[in-house]
Motif scaffolding. Structure first.
Motif, PDB file in Angstrom:
ATOM      1  N   ASP A 158       0.843  -1.196   0.000  1.00  0.00           N
ATOM      2  CA  ASP A 158       0.000   0.000   0.000  1.00  0.00           C
ATOM      3  C   ASP A 158       0.879   1.246   0.000  1.00  0.00           C
ATOM      4  O   ASP A 158       1.991   1.244   0.552  1.00  0.00           O
ATOM      5  N   LEU A 159       0.349   2.296  -0.571  1.00  0.00           N
ATOM      6  CA  LEU A 159       1.056   3.580  -0.619  1.00  0.00           C
ATOM      7  C   LEU A 159       0.068   4.620  -0.087  1.00  0.00           C
ATOM      8  O   LEU A 159      -1.034   4.766  -0.635  1.00  0.00           O
ATOM      9  N   ALA A 160       0.439   5.294   1.007  1.00  0.00           N
ATOM     10  CA  ALA A 160      -0.502   6.204   1.663  1.00  0.00           C
ATOM     11  C   ALA A 160      -0.065   7.653   1.462  1.00  0.00           C
ATOM     12  O   ALA A 160       0.788   8.155   2.194  1.00  0.00           O
ATOM     13  N   ALA A 161      -0.601   8.317   0.473  1.00  0.00           N
ATOM     14  CA  ALA A 161      -0.335   9.748   0.279  1.00  0.00           C
ATOM     15  C   ALA A 161      -1.666  10.481   0.120  1.00  0.00           C
ATOM     16  O   ALA A 161      -1.744  11.520  -0.526  1.00  0.00           O
ATOM     17  N   VAL A 162      -2.717   9.885   0.708  1.00  0.00           N
ATOM     18  CA  VAL A 162      -4.068  10.460   0.719  1.00  0.00           C
ATOM     19  C   VAL A 162      -4.480  10.794  -0.731  1.00  0.00           C
ATOM     20  O   VAL A 162      -4.298   9.963  -1.611  1.00  0.00           O
ATOM     21  N   CYS A 163      -4.987  11.985  -0.986  1.00  0.00           N
ATOM     22  CA  CYS A 163      -5.546  12.249  -2.321  1.00  0.00           C
ATOM     23  C   CYS A 163      -4.468  12.372  -3.404  1.00  0.00           C
ATOM     24  O   CYS A 163      -4.789  12.383  -4.593  1.00  0.00           O
ATOM     25  N   SER A 164      -3.194  12.479  -3.000  1.00  0.00           N
ATOM     26  CA  SER A 164      -2.109  12.499  -3.993  1.00  0.00           C
ATOM     27  C   SER A 164      -1.594  11.096  -4.275  1.00  0.00           C
ATOM     28  O   SER A 164      -0.623  10.926  -5.024  1.00  0.00           O
ATOM     29  N   GLY A 165      -2.188  10.073  -3.675  1.00  0.00           N
ATOM     30  CA  GLY A 165      -1.653   8.710  -3.728  1.00  0.00           C
ATOM     31  C   GLY A 165      -1.469   8.169  -5.137  1.00  0.00           C
ATOM     32  O   GLY A 165      -0.463   7.508  -5.422  1.00  0.00           O
TER      33      GLY A 165
ATOM     34  N   LEU B 183      -1.613  15.730 -15.016  1.00  0.00           N
ATOM     35  CA  LEU B 183      -2.405  15.319 -13.854  1.00  0.00           C
ATOM     36  C   LEU B 183      -1.866  16.077 -12.650  1.00  0.00           C
ATOM     37  O   LEU B 183      -0.641  16.207 -12.508  1.00  0.00           O
ATOM     38  N   THR B 184      -2.749  16.561 -11.781  1.00  0.00           N
ATOM     39  CA  THR B 184      -2.252  17.244 -10.588  1.00  0.00           C
ATOM     40  C   THR B 184      -3.149  16.936  -9.394  1.00  0.00           C
ATOM     41  O   THR B 184      -4.370  16.828  -9.540  1.00  0.00           O
ATOM     42  N   ALA B 185      -2.511  16.762  -8.220  1.00  0.00           N
ATOM     43  CA  ALA B 185      -3.276  16.354  -7.040  1.00  0.00           C
ATOM     44  C   ALA B 185      -2.755  17.053  -5.793  1.00  0.00           C
ATOM     45  O   ALA B 185      -1.618  17.512  -5.742  1.00  0.00           O
ATOM     46  N   PHE B 186      -3.638  17.087  -4.783  1.00  0.00           N
ATOM     47  CA  PHE B 186      -3.295  17.670  -3.490  1.00  0.00           C
ATOM     48  C   PHE B 186      -4.073  16.903  -2.434  1.00  0.00           C
ATOM     49  O   PHE B 186      -5.253  16.585  -2.639  1.00  0.00           O
ATOM     50  N   GLY B 187      -3.444  16.590  -1.305  1.00  0.00           N
ATOM     51  CA  GLY B 187      -4.188  15.830  -0.300  1.00  0.00           C
ATOM     52  C   GLY B 187      -3.581  15.937   1.081  1.00  0.00           C
ATOM     53  O   GLY B 187      -2.611  16.670   1.313  1.00  0.00           O
ATOM     54  N   GLY B 188      -4.158  15.184   1.995  1.00  0.00           N
ATOM     55  CA  GLY B 188      -3.716  15.180   3.388  1.00  0.00           C
ATOM     56  C   GLY B 188      -2.230  14.876   3.499  1.00  0.00           C
ATOM     57  O   GLY B 188      -1.631  14.254   2.634  1.00  0.00           O
ATOM     58  N   GLY B 189      -1.663  15.346   4.592  1.00  0.00           N
ATOM     59  CA  GLY B 189      -0.214  15.138   4.822  1.00  0.00           C
ATOM     60  C   GLY B 189       0.509  16.416   5.253  1.00  0.00           C
ATOM     61  O   GLY B 189       1.176  16.425   6.236  1.00  0.00           O
ATOM     62  N   VAL B 190       0.403  17.534   4.489  1.00  0.00           N
ATOM     63  CA  VAL B 190      -0.198  17.578   3.159  1.00  0.00           C
ATOM     64  C   VAL B 190       0.796  17.079   2.107  1.00  0.00           C
ATOM     65  O   VAL B 190       2.021  17.130   2.327  1.00  0.00           O
ATOM     66  N   THR B 191       0.247  16.589   1.019  1.00  0.00           N
ATOM     67  CA  THR B 191       1.043  16.101  -0.096  1.00  0.00           C
ATOM     68  C   THR B 191       0.510  16.707  -1.383  1.00  0.00           C
ATOM     69  O   THR B 191      -0.657  17.088  -1.456  1.00  0.00           O
ATOM     70  N   TRP B 192       1.376  16.767  -2.380  1.00  0.00           N
ATOM     71  CA  TRP B 192       0.909  17.194  -3.700  1.00  0.00           C
ATOM     72  C   TRP B 192       1.791  16.558  -4.759  1.00  0.00           C
ATOM     73  O   TRP B 192       2.878  16.047  -4.471  1.00  0.00           O
ATOM     74  N   GLY B 193       1.318  16.596  -5.977  1.00  0.00           N
ATOM     75  CA  GLY B 193       2.126  16.053  -7.061  1.00  0.00           C
ATOM     76  C   GLY B 193       1.457  16.262  -8.391  1.00  0.00           C
ATOM     77  O   GLY B 193       0.230  16.385  -8.477  1.00  0.00           O
ATOM     78  N   SER B 194       2.291  16.346  -9.426  1.00  0.00           N
ATOM     79  CA  SER B 194       1.796  16.478 -10.793  1.00  0.00           C
ATOM     80  C   SER B 194       2.630  15.600 -11.709  1.00  0.00           C
ATOM     81  O   SER B 194       3.807  15.352 -11.438  1.00  0.00           O
ATOM     82  N   VAL B 195       2.012  15.161 -12.779  1.00  0.00           N
ATOM     83  CA  VAL B 195       2.704  14.321 -13.760  1.00  0.00           C
ATOM     84  C   VAL B 195       2.372  14.842 -15.148  1.00  0.00           C
ATOM     85  O   VAL B 195       1.220  15.170 -15.430  1.00  0.00           O
ATOM     86  N   GLY B 196       3.401  14.911 -15.994  1.00  0.00           N
ATOM     87  CA  GLY B 196       3.204  15.224 -17.409  1.00  0.00           C
ATOM     88  C   GLY B 196       3.323  13.925 -18.190  1.00  0.00           C
ATOM     89  O   GLY B 196       4.296  13.180 -18.006  1.00  0.00           O
ATOM     90  N   LEU B 197       2.361  13.645 -19.022  1.00  0.00           N
ATOM     91  CA  LEU B 197       2.368  12.405 -19.802  1.00  0.00           C
ATOM     92  C   LEU B 197       1.662  12.665 -21.121  1.00  0.00           C
ATOM     93  O   LEU B 197       1.197  13.790 -21.366  1.00  0.00           O
ATOM     94  N   THR B 198       1.581  11.638 -21.955  1.00  0.00           N
ATOM     95  CA  THR B 198       0.713  11.756 -23.126  1.00  0.00           C
ATOM     96  C   THR B 198      -0.490  10.855 -22.892  1.00  0.00           C
ATOM     97  O   THR B 198      -0.398   9.846 -22.188  1.00  0.00           O
ATOM     98  N   TRP B 199      -1.622  11.247 -23.474  1.00  0.00           N
ATOM     99  CA  TRP B 199      -2.871  10.516 -23.207  1.00  0.00           C
ATOM    100  C   TRP B 199      -2.746   9.084 -23.734  1.00  0.00           C
ATOM    101  O   TRP B 199      -2.319   8.864 -24.862  1.00  0.00           O
ATOM    102  N   PRO B 200      -3.114   8.088 -22.878  1.00  0.00           N
ATOM    103  CA  PRO B 200      -2.946   6.695 -23.291  1.00  0.00           C
ATOM    104  C   PRO B 200      -3.872   6.282 -24.438  1.00  0.00           C
ATOM    105  O   PRO B 200      -4.949   6.851 -24.620  1.00  0.00           O
TER     106      PRO B 200
END
Ligand code: UT7
Length: 347
Positions: free
Chosen positions: A108-115, A309-326
């Motif tokens: 399991d990986l616990a990063a709340v809404c940024s998981g 993609l971009t997210a923010f959640g408890g911790g607090v944690t955040w993160g974004s990813v640049g990709l191409t659409w699958p």
């Protein structure tokens, strides 16, 4: 060509029970459809019924992602969740075994809404290091198990669900390739979204804490401001790393928490209105499931199109990813029945 992790399968699972805003108002919560729509953009959300747990949603979304990728085996299973079936053990090994993948490493990986975004970055690193060639990443949460039904700050926002992707080693120019990422955290904000009782600081057996400590507690307005600021900065960091102009992004998928947050971030960054992808109105905030669920329900994005993609959640944690659409066609699934209902009862 340099290799990376490429999304080759996409799956989703929503529990069938629909809870509308009016249902919440009728249940005794001091709120209204008008307030919820105006302040959050949410009209309804899905919830599990008693007996259904996070792993049941996760297994279903994972099966759907494996079907979407047309594969049955993976080398690693990652489950992003903060509502595991049990505090101990992690739910990922159980999910892997139910998928016929017993023996495969699973955690399991616990990063709340940024998981989910954290999971993409971990999977990419392990694939690039040639530790694993094919990873199943699931984002699954059942916040109805921790939300106080009388807390209008949280009860109106959260819903249950799961999304999953299969990631495989492939070239940077493949549709679905993970290209750039930005992650961060700030433990100074650990009180902003929290469930106090039941951890090692306040063990559940001691009990005696106030109601707000027995359920998820959120300082909504502080989270709102932090989320706008940090998701904007993190999205801009990924755009700079990728060398992309904001107006060249074809799909922008923010963590589905509040439409006002999503609009503020997209406006500040300069994302075109037609590129803003989301399903918040229908499903609410499904925590770690929110981004893959929104991707699975996105109408007609061009495979290979620039995506953030971009997210923010408890911790607090955040993160974004640049990709191409699958290129993968998403597959949707009903929750999996628990393997043996007897087995899931209290011993
Ligand atoms: O997933 C992790 C990240 N989570 C988030 O991003 C959530 C971020 N926060 C939010 O989405 C918002 O802060 C909430 C939706 C939780 C609250 O919205 P808000 O616009 O920040 O409202 P507020 O707390 O500032 O309250 C404004 C007013 C207050 O009334 P008064 O003092 O102005 O009379 C509240 O008591 O609205 C009242 N209120 C409500 N009324 C009806 C607060 N919640 C509700 C409600 N129904 N559910």
């Amino acid at each position: 060509m340099e290799q990376t992790a490429v999304i080759t399968g996409l799956g989703a699972c929503l529990p069938p029970l629909v809870v509308g805003n009016e249902d919440l108002a009728r249940s005794g919560l001091d709120t209204s459809d008008e307030w919820i729509v105006a302040r959050t953009g949410i009209e309804r959300r899905r919830r599990v019924t008693p007996g259904t747990a996070t792993s049941d949603l996760g297994v279903a979304a994972a099966r759907a992602a494996l079907a979407s990728a047309a594969v049955s085996e993976v080398d690693l299973v990652l489950l992003a969740t903060t509502t595991p079936d049990r505090l101990c053990p992690a739910s990922a090994p159980r999910v892997a075994t139910r998928l016929g993948l017993a023996g495969v490493p699973a955690f399991d990986l616990a990063a709340v809404c940024s998981g989910f975004v954290y999971g993409l970055v971990v999977a990419r690193a392990l694939i690039r290091a040639e530790a694993y060639a094919r990873v199943l990443l699931i984002g699954a949460d059942t916040y109805s198990s921790i939300v106080d039904p009388l807390d209008r700050n949280t009860a109106v926002i959260f819903g249950d669900g799961a999304g999953a992707v299969v990631l495989e080693r492939g070239p940077m120019d493949a549709a679905g390739a993970i290209l750039d990422a930005d992650l961060g955290s700030d433990g100074g904000g650990h009180d902003l979204i929290t469930l106090v009782e039941g951890g090692s600081r306040y063990p559940a057996r001691l009990g005696g804490t106030a109601r707000q400590h027995r359920y998820l507690h959120m300082k909504g307005t502080d989270v709102f401001r932090y989320a706008v600021r940090q998701m904007t900065a993190s999205t801009q960091a990924v755009l700079a790393r990728a060398g992309w102009r904001a107006d060249s992004v074809e799909a922008f998928v923010g963590h589905q928490a509040n439409q006002r947050i999503l609009n503020a971030v997209a406006d500040r960054v300069g994302i075109a209105p037609q590129s803003r992808i989301g399903n918040l109105r229908e499903v609410g905030n499904t925590a770690a499931a929110s981004i893959p669920l929104a991707m699975a329900e996105a109408p007609g994005v061009r495979p290979g199109g620039r995506t953030v993609l971009t997210a923010f959640g408890g911790g607090v944690t955040w993160g974004s990813v640049g990709l191409t659409w699958p290129a993968a066609m998403p597959v949707h699934s009903e929750p999996a029945p628990p393997p043996d209902p007897q087995d899931e009862r209290l011993p």
